[in-house]
Design an enzyme around this catalytic site. Structure first.
Site, PDB file in Angstrom:
ATOM      1  N   ASP A  56       0.865   2.865  -2.746  1.00 12.00           N
ATOM      2  CA  ASP A  56       1.412   3.829  -1.794  1.00 12.00           C
ATOM      3  C   ASP A  56       2.938   3.773  -1.846  1.00 12.00           C
ATOM      4  OD1 ASP A  56       1.676   5.559   0.295  1.00 12.00           O
ATOM      5  OD2 ASP A  56       0.715   4.299   1.797  1.00 12.00           O
ATOM      6  N   LYS A  70       0.674  -9.364  -5.678  1.00  9.85           N
ATOM      7  CA  LYS A  70       1.479 -10.480  -5.183  1.00  9.85           C
ATOM      8  C   LYS A  70       0.651 -11.754  -5.329  1.00  9.85           C
ATOM      9  CE  LYS A  70       4.846 -10.518  -2.770  1.00  9.85           C
ATOM     10  NZ  LYS A  70       6.175 -11.072  -3.148  1.00  9.85           N
ATOM     11  N   TYR A  98      -6.071  -0.956   3.669  1.00 15.05           N
ATOM     12  CA  TYR A  98      -6.240   0.234   4.506  1.00 15.05           C
ATOM     13  C   TYR A  98      -7.681   0.384   4.994  1.00 15.05           C
ATOM     14  CZ  TYR A  98      -1.603   1.763   2.964  1.00 15.05           C
ATOM     15  OH  TYR A  98      -0.254   1.846   2.714  1.00 15.05           O
ATOM     16  N   ASP A 114       5.721   6.369  -4.153  1.00 15.07           N
ATOM     17  CA  ASP A 114       6.753   7.147  -3.450  1.00 15.07           C
ATOM     18  C   ASP A 114       8.146   6.831  -4.001  1.00 15.07           C
ATOM     19  OD1 ASP A 114       5.058   8.579  -1.913  1.00 15.07           O
ATOM     20  OD2 ASP A 114       5.826   7.872   0.015  1.00 15.07           O
ATOM     21  N   ASP A 140       7.016  -6.828  -5.607  1.00  9.00           N
ATOM     22  CA  ASP A 140       8.410  -6.708  -5.165  1.00  9.00           C
ATOM     23  C   ASP A 140       9.336  -6.546  -6.366  1.00  9.00           C
ATOM     24  OD1 ASP A 140       7.601  -9.292  -5.794  1.00  9.00           O
ATOM     25  OD2 ASP A 140       9.038 -10.262  -4.467  1.00  9.00           O
TER      26      ASP A 140
END
Ligand code: NAD
Length: 375
Positions: A256, A199, A148, A260, A232
């Site tokens: 993020d 990852k 970001y 959620d 994942d």
């Protein structure tokens, strides 16, 4: 009841913000009053403006004076910012800029989002009761680095006329270690397990993340159980068997998304607190901002139906993390649990067989429960 609390008052800056922020913060004030009256805990509370309400008063989403109060406070408790009234302002003075300035200038790099599922609300989850009942996990998300913020970034036009969008995932050793340290310290006071998620199978920054978290663990936290999990897989495991986790630490982007997903395990936005922490200052205290995960909910603002629990639980996090009052935090969490088990509900968490109450009645009930619960 008495407490042995002595010493200087805990300095708390309250920024109710906009919309339901003001309504839910009023209930937190009652809770604070209870702790002052009944537990002899001294708080020095100041209140300021942020977001749209600051724009209306001062033309800016947060003023230098309010920023100075935030720097001087042991903790900042924020309601929510934003609303349609300010939607068309230029980007630089939108309500959200107030929140971003707080996060940036206090250098809040670790975002803690607990996902707890109270037994009384287990049926409101999108998963089966047995998978979520008693769930108590925390996601620690790196908040100031990663893709970001990484450079280069932008959208460019290529010689053949195509456009190309670019963002860069970038982390340094220090950025990884300081957020991982928060996760290990947190785990020591809970279930003693950290799951680090990246990852590393396809990203070099993920390889570095994994190596640095492992190194910090081996050097400073060998007694904490550490596992590494690809992001994942972590997303899949969160909806498959969420209770296997205790503390998950991950980068800005994966955090993020995973936080959620975890939030939905618990039912309602109106129940979710959060904390953002910075590095310890010279006096050992960390800059800290506590806020509900939800926004200013303009669709229900002014109707006295907002759920104040997310903000009340954010104050509980402040008790635990900024004021060193872990037992009092537990007392407040138990009071919330007590009220929910008793069947009182704001509209957002209403279920068959429960009683719908207003924001104020919910706040009052939690204050009354504080007198009853034992820890
Ligand atoms: P929101 O979280 O404000 O609302 C989403 C939905 O959840 C709405 O239907 C709302 O009524 C409901 N809801 C939220 N909190 C609730 C509570 N405590 N009790 C009962 N119901 C609740 O998100 P949004 O509608 O996308 O955004 C509204 C405004 O808030 C926008 O201006 C947005 O920019 C801002 N916002 C601010 C923050 C923040 O201050 N941290 C976070 C998210 C959104």
């Amino acid at each position: 009841m008495s407490t042995s609390e002595t010493g200087p008052a805990h300095k708390l800056l309250i920024l109710p913000g906009d919309g339901i922020g003001k309504e839910v913060m009023r209930e937190v004030r009652r809770v604070i009053d209870w702790f002052q009256r009944r537990r002899n805990i001294a708080f020095e509370v100041t209140e300021g403006l942020v977001g749209g309400s600051s724009i209306d008063a001062h033309g800016l989403p947060i003023t230098d004076e309010t920023m100075a109060l935030a720097h001087a406070a042991d903790a900042v408790l924020l309601g929510a910012v934003g609303g349609p009234k300010w939607d068309n302002l230029p980007f630089a003075i939108k309500p959200e800029r107030g929140l971003l300035r707080l996060r940036k200038e206090l250098e809040l790099f670790a975002n803690l989002r607990p996902a707890m599922c109270y037994a009384a609300l287990a049926d409101a989850s999108s998963l089966k009761r047995e998978l979520v009942e008693g769930l108590d996990i925390v996601i620690v998300r790196e908040l100031t680095g990663g893709v970001y913020f990484g450079e280069p970034r932008g959208i460019e036009t290529l010689p053949d006329g195509q456009r190309r969008g670019i963002n860069t995932q970038v982390y340094t050793t220090d950025e990884i270690r300081r957020v991982a340290r928060v996760a290990f310290e947190l785990a020591k006071g809970r279930g003693n397990k950290v799951t680090s998620s990246e990852k590393a199978n396809v990203m070099e920054s993920g390889v570095l993340w994994r190596e640095e978290v492992q190194r910090l663990h081996d050097e400073e936290f060998p007694e904490v159980e550490l596992e590494h999990m690809y992001a994942d897989n972590a997303a899949m495991q969160l909806v498959r068997r969420p209770k296997q986790f205790d503390v998950i630490v991950t980068d800005n982007l994966f955090g993020d998304i995973l936080s959620d997903a975890a939030a939905m395990l618990t039912g309602s936005l109106g129940m979710l607190p959060s904390a953002s922490l910075g590095a310890p200052r010279a006096d050992g205290k960390r800059p800290a901002l506590y806020e509900p995960v939800h926004g200013s909910a303009p669709d229900i603002a002014g109707q006295e139906i907002a759920n104040p629990i997310a903000t009340i639980l954010s104050f509980a996090m402040a008790l635990r993390w900024s004021f060193g009052l872990a037992d009092e935090a537990t007392r407040l969490e138990k009071a919330v649990e007590h009220v929910l088990s008793g069947g009182l509900r704001t509209a957002d968490i209403l279920q068959p067989g429960t009683a719908k109450v207003s924001t104020g009645v919910m706040g009052e009930a939690i204050v009354r429960a504080l007198d009853k619960v034992t820890i």
